[in-house]
Design an enzyme around this catalytic site. Structure first.
Site, PDB file in Angstrom:
ATOM      1  N   PRO A  10       0.418  -1.015   0.057  1.00  0.00           N
ATOM      2  CA  PRO A  10      -0.032  -0.159   0.070  1.00  0.00           C
ATOM      3  C   PRO A  10       0.791   1.031   0.303  1.00  0.00           C
ATOM      4  CG  PRO A  10      -0.161  -1.318   2.054  1.00  0.00           C
ATOM      5  CD  PRO A  10       0.397  -2.230   1.346  1.00  0.00           C
ATOM      6  N   ASN A  11       0.555   2.525  -0.392  1.00  0.00           N
ATOM      7  CA  ASN A  11       0.868   3.448  -0.802  1.00  0.00           C
ATOM      8  C   ASN A  11       2.408   3.376  -2.246  1.00  0.00           C
ATOM      9  OD1 ASN A  11      -1.493   4.907   0.761  1.00  0.00           O
ATOM     10  ND2 ASN A  11      -0.433   3.515   2.597  1.00  0.00           N
ATOM     11  N   ARG A  18       5.096  10.954  -2.779  1.00  0.00           N
ATOM     12  CA  ARG A  18       4.704  10.414  -1.357  1.00  0.00           C
ATOM     13  C   ARG A  18       5.733  11.158  -0.366  1.00  0.00           C
ATOM     14  NH1 ARG A  18       4.566   4.254   1.125  1.00  0.00           N
ATOM     15  NH2 ARG A  18       4.209   5.249   3.594  1.00  0.00           N
ATOM     16  N   TYR A  23      10.920   8.934   1.069  1.00  0.00           N
ATOM     17  CA  TYR A  23      10.747   8.212  -0.009  1.00  0.00           C
ATOM     18  C   TYR A  23      11.910   8.474  -1.181  1.00  0.00           C
ATOM     19  CZ  TYR A  23       7.671   5.506   3.316  1.00  0.00           C
ATOM     20  OH  TYR A  23       7.511   5.583   4.359  1.00  0.00           O
ATOM     21  N   ASN A  72       8.174  -5.663  -0.394  1.00  0.00           N
ATOM     22  CA  ASN A  72       7.740  -3.945   0.325  1.00  0.00           C
ATOM     23  C   ASN A  72       6.543  -3.669   1.063  1.00  0.00           C
ATOM     24  OD1 ASN A  72       8.140  -1.967   1.359  1.00  0.00           O
ATOM     25  ND2 ASN A  72       9.053  -0.883   0.031  1.00  0.00           N
ATOM     26  N   ALA A  75       2.885  -0.674   5.058  1.00  0.00           N
ATOM     27  CA  ALA A  75       2.328  -0.868   6.474  1.00  0.00           C
ATOM     28  C   ALA A  75       1.816  -2.157   6.808  1.00  0.00           C
ATOM     29  CB  ALA A  75       1.222   0.449   6.757  1.00  0.00           C
ATOM     30  N   HIS A  78       4.100  -4.170   9.081  1.00  0.00           N
ATOM     31  CA  HIS A  78       3.694  -4.210  11.260  1.00  0.00           C
ATOM     32  C   HIS A  78       2.072  -4.655  11.589  1.00  0.00           C
ATOM     33  CE1 HIS A  78       7.022  -1.165   9.650  1.00  0.00           C
ATOM     34  NE2 HIS A  78       5.760  -0.696   9.100  1.00  0.00           N
ATOM     35  N   ASP A  85       2.396 -15.885   6.874  1.00  0.00           N
ATOM     36  CA  ASP A  85       1.684 -16.940   6.317  1.00  0.00           C
ATOM     37  C   ASP A  85       1.664 -17.690   5.021  1.00  0.00           C
ATOM     38  OD1 ASP A  85       0.674 -17.067   9.021  1.00  0.00           O
ATOM     39  OD2 ASP A  85      -1.209 -17.421   9.066  1.00  0.00           O
ATOM     40  N   GLU A  96      12.680  -9.168   2.331  1.00  0.00           N
ATOM     41  CA  GLU A  96      11.594  -8.211   2.982  1.00  0.00           C
ATOM     42  C   GLU A  96      12.799  -6.780   2.574  1.00  0.00           C
ATOM     43  OE1 GLU A  96      10.493  -7.942   6.837  1.00  0.00           O
ATOM     44  OE2 GLU A  96      10.193  -6.072   7.175  1.00  0.00           O
ATOM     45  N   HIS A  98      12.236  -2.156   2.942  1.00  0.00           N
ATOM     46  CA  HIS A  98      12.447  -1.255   3.272  1.00  0.00           C
ATOM     47  C   HIS A  98      12.991   0.172   2.371  1.00  0.00           C
ATOM     48  CE1 HIS A  98       9.333  -2.823   5.712  1.00  0.00           C
ATOM     49  NE2 HIS A  98      10.022  -3.788   6.090  1.00  0.00           N
ATOM     50  N   SER A 100      12.792   3.071   3.836  1.00  0.00           N
ATOM     51  CA  SER A 100      13.625   4.139   4.658  1.00  0.00           C
ATOM     52  C   SER A 100      13.870   2.588   5.556  1.00  0.00           C
ATOM     53  CB  SER A 100      12.548   4.130   5.637  1.00  0.00           C
ATOM     54  OG  SER A 100      11.059   3.401   5.843  1.00  0.00           O
ATOM     55  N   ARG A 105      12.618   5.017  13.053  1.00  0.00           N
ATOM     56  CA  ARG A 105      10.956   5.565  12.627  1.00  0.00           C
ATOM     57  C   ARG A 105      10.453   5.384  14.396  1.00  0.00           C
ATOM     58  NH1 ARG A 105       8.943   4.875   6.662  1.00  0.00           N
ATOM     59  NH2 ARG A 105       7.909   6.993   7.988  1.00  0.00           N
TER      60      ARG A 105
HETATM   61  C1  DQA Z   1       8.109   1.762   4.379  1.00  0.00           C
HETATM   62  C2  DQA Z   1       8.006   1.265   5.801  1.00  0.00           C
HETATM   63  C3  DQA Z   1       6.641   1.335   6.078  1.00  0.00           C
HETATM   64  O1  DQA Z   1       6.621   0.952   8.105  1.00  0.00           O
HETATM   65  C4  DQA Z   1       5.477   2.461   5.430  1.00  0.00           C
HETATM   66  O2  DQA Z   1       4.398   2.044   6.074  1.00  0.00           O
HETATM   67  C5  DQA Z   1       6.043   2.318   4.656  1.00  0.00           C
HETATM   68  C6  DQA Z   1       6.935   2.290   3.068  1.00  0.00           C
HETATM   69  C7  DQA Z   1       9.659   1.890   3.692  1.00  0.00           C
HETATM   70  O3  DQA Z   1       9.193   1.166   2.264  1.00  0.00           O
HETATM   71  O4  DQA Z   1      10.145   2.451   4.604  1.00  0.00           O
HETATM   72  O5  DQA Z   1       4.737   2.370   3.668  1.00  0.00           O
HETATM   73  O6  DQA Z   1       7.835   0.344   3.825  1.00  0.00           O
END
Ligand code: DQA
Length: 141
Positions: A10-11, A18, A23, A72, A75, A78, A85, A96, A98, A100, A105
């Site tokens: 998401p996002n 964004r 980012y 990635n 959110a 978390h 699963d 995994e 990220h 950032s 954070r």
């Molecule tokens: C993220 C870090 C996550 O906490 C956040 O919700 C994101 C982006 C990152 O790529 O740094 O959407 O996964």
């Protein structure tokens, strides 16, 4: 030729627009072109969704076919037992990722529910986190 599936949650469709201070100012599509040029011997597929179930469906459909998954989960990292699963349900190793450094954070970003279902975790290197994950998976046996 190794096949690697990159999945953004998401996002992350808004990368480039964004919170650029966190980012960066580059869209993922633009970055992906460069990544494909850097790895001509790896077949890189890309999927993005803002919906948890769609991300799970993507893991199910690619997880028996590809040599690795770069995820990635945004959110959902978390919060999502279901993504944990799904990763455990398929044989492809996952990394995994990220953009950032989540550990510098807010505290709610310090916990990942998916790390334990992944081969490894890379965070904090901006978009280069994806390249590092592709590099790691391309060396995985
Ligand atoms: C993220 C870090 C996550 O906490 C956040 O919700 C994101 C982006 C990152 O790529 O740094 O959407 O996964």
């Amino acid at each position: 030729m190794k096949k690697i599936q990159i999945i953004n949650g998401p996002n992350l469709n808004l990368l480039g627009r964004r919170e650029p201070g966190i980012y960066g100012a580059r869209s993922f599509e633009d970055y992906l072109e460069e990544l494909r040029q850097q790895y001509p011997d790896v077949q890189l597929s890309y999927y993005q969704s803002n919906h948890e179930g769609d991300l799970i469906d993507c893991i199910h459909s690619c997880g028996f076919e590809v040599d690795g998954i770069v995820l990635n989960a945004g959110a959902y990292t978390h919060t999502s037992v279901a993504l944990h699963d799904a990763l455990r349900a398929v044989p492809a190793p996952a990394v995994e990722v990220h953009i950032s450094n989540v550990h510098t954070r807010e505290e709610f970003r310090h916990r990942s529910l998916i790390s334990a279902a992944c081969r490894g975790v890379i965070c904090g290197f901006g978009l280069d986190s994806y390249r590092l994950a592709v590099e790691a998976l391309s060396r995985c046996s």
